[in-house]
Scaffold this active site. Structure first.
Site, PDB file in Angstrom:
ATOM      1  N   ASP A   1     -12.016  94.566 -84.993  1.00  0.00           N
ATOM      2  CA  ASP A   1     -10.948  93.974 -83.649  1.00  0.00           C
ATOM      3  C   ASP A   1     -10.473  95.162 -83.202  1.00  0.00           C
ATOM      4  O   ASP A   1      -8.948  95.410 -83.653  1.00  0.00           O
ATOM      5  CB  ASP A   1     -10.864  93.050 -83.377  1.00  0.00           C
ATOM      6  CG  ASP A   1     -12.064  91.543 -84.402  1.00  0.00           C
ATOM      7  OD1 ASP A   1     -13.156  92.108 -83.861  1.00  0.00           O
ATOM      8  OD2 ASP A   1     -11.308  90.399 -84.129  1.00  0.00           O
TER       9      ASP A   1
ATOM     10  N   ASP B   1     -19.624  83.019 -77.674  1.00  0.00           N
ATOM     11  CA  ASP B   1     -18.844  82.780 -78.374  1.00  0.00           C
ATOM     12  C   ASP B   1     -18.773  81.160 -77.682  1.00  0.00           C
ATOM     13  O   ASP B   1     -18.857  80.871 -76.712  1.00  0.00           O
ATOM     14  CB  ASP B   1     -17.846  83.160 -77.627  1.00  0.00           C
ATOM     15  CG  ASP B   1     -17.788  84.666 -78.266  1.00  0.00           C
ATOM     16  OD1 ASP B   1     -18.411  85.164 -79.175  1.00  0.00           O
ATOM     17  OD2 ASP B   1     -16.890  86.202 -76.922  1.00  0.00           O
TER      18      ASP B   1
END
Length: 244
Positions: free
Chosen positions: A8, A129
């Site tokens: 990330d 998500d």
């Protein structure tokens, strides 16, 4: 079954967030390219990358870091975060990505996703998500009223390569994968599902290899790998044994 190590990216560095909060970021490596190479050397076969700044900005922010990753590893790379147009998709695939992950745009403009799947077969994944069972967008900053399965079913038959399903309520806190909701999603659609959010220990790897989870394409691991809670050699050996 694939175990995807995660990078990330925030401000050019490899980080992990807690519960999707940009203010709760732990820096694990200042050199994303070196981290990508390290994962390859450990035996991983894929790489999952997210441009966190890009997800909030709606456009690529950590492009240089992604380019460094692509130059540093031979492994196929999938990238999400801020990819919102067909031109953007094409540009990234031309730069060497194996596939792009479309999240916010999958909610805002599903027709674009379907067109992208037609133009770039096998190279478009959808990121779903969820927070409290509802789909979140704009880098997890906004909740929608859309259900996870409702969104996934919009793309049945479109040619989506995979759905990356992240339970935000578990992300980065090592609470374990939300297996019930992940497998419920995998049962509801024919698109391959990748589990994300909360993978905590070798027990999650073993759970991933149970017969009812065989329908999954794999799972993503971030903090558990960085913190040493999962030994890469042990995890990959278990997966290899299960494939045999």
């Amino acid at each position: 079954m694939i175990l995807f190590p995660a990078i990330d990216l925030k401000d050019g560095q490899c980080v992990r967030l807690k519960l999707g909060d940009m203010e709760q970021a732990t820096v694990y490596n200042e050199d994303p390219g070196a981290q990508a190479k390290a994962f390859e050397d450990q035996g991983f076969e894929w790489l999952h990358v997210v441009d966190l700044n890009g997800a909030f900005a709606g456009q690529t922010v950590n492009g240089d870091a992604v380019d460094a990753i692509l130059k540093s590893t031979k492994n196929p790379v999938q990238l999400g975060g801020g990819i919102r147009t067909l031109e953007h998709i094409e540009a990234w695939l031309n730069r060497g990505l194996a596939r792009v992950i479309l999240g916010t745009v999958a909610v805002r403009d599903p027709v674009l996703v379907i067109e992208a799947c037609t133009r770039f077969p096998g190279q478009v994944a959808v990121g779903i998500d969820a927070k409290g069972g509802k789909v979140a967008v704009e880098g997890w900053a906004e909740a929608s009223e859309l259900g996870v399965i409702e969104l996934a079913k919009r793309f049945e038959g479109a040619g989506v390569a995979a759905i990356i399903y992240t339970d935000i309520d578990r992300d980065g806190i090592l609470a374990g994968i939300n297996w019930s909701s992940t497998l419920e999603l995998a049962d509801a659609v024919s698109i391959p599902v990748i589990a994300s959010g909360g993978l905590a220990s070798i027990e999650d790897i073993k759970r991933m290899l149970e017969p009812d989870a065989a329908k999954l394409e794999g799972a993503i691991s971030g903090r558990a790998l960085y913190d040493g809670r999962i030994d890469p050699a042990n995890a990959l050996a278990l997966i290899k044994e299960a494939r045999a």
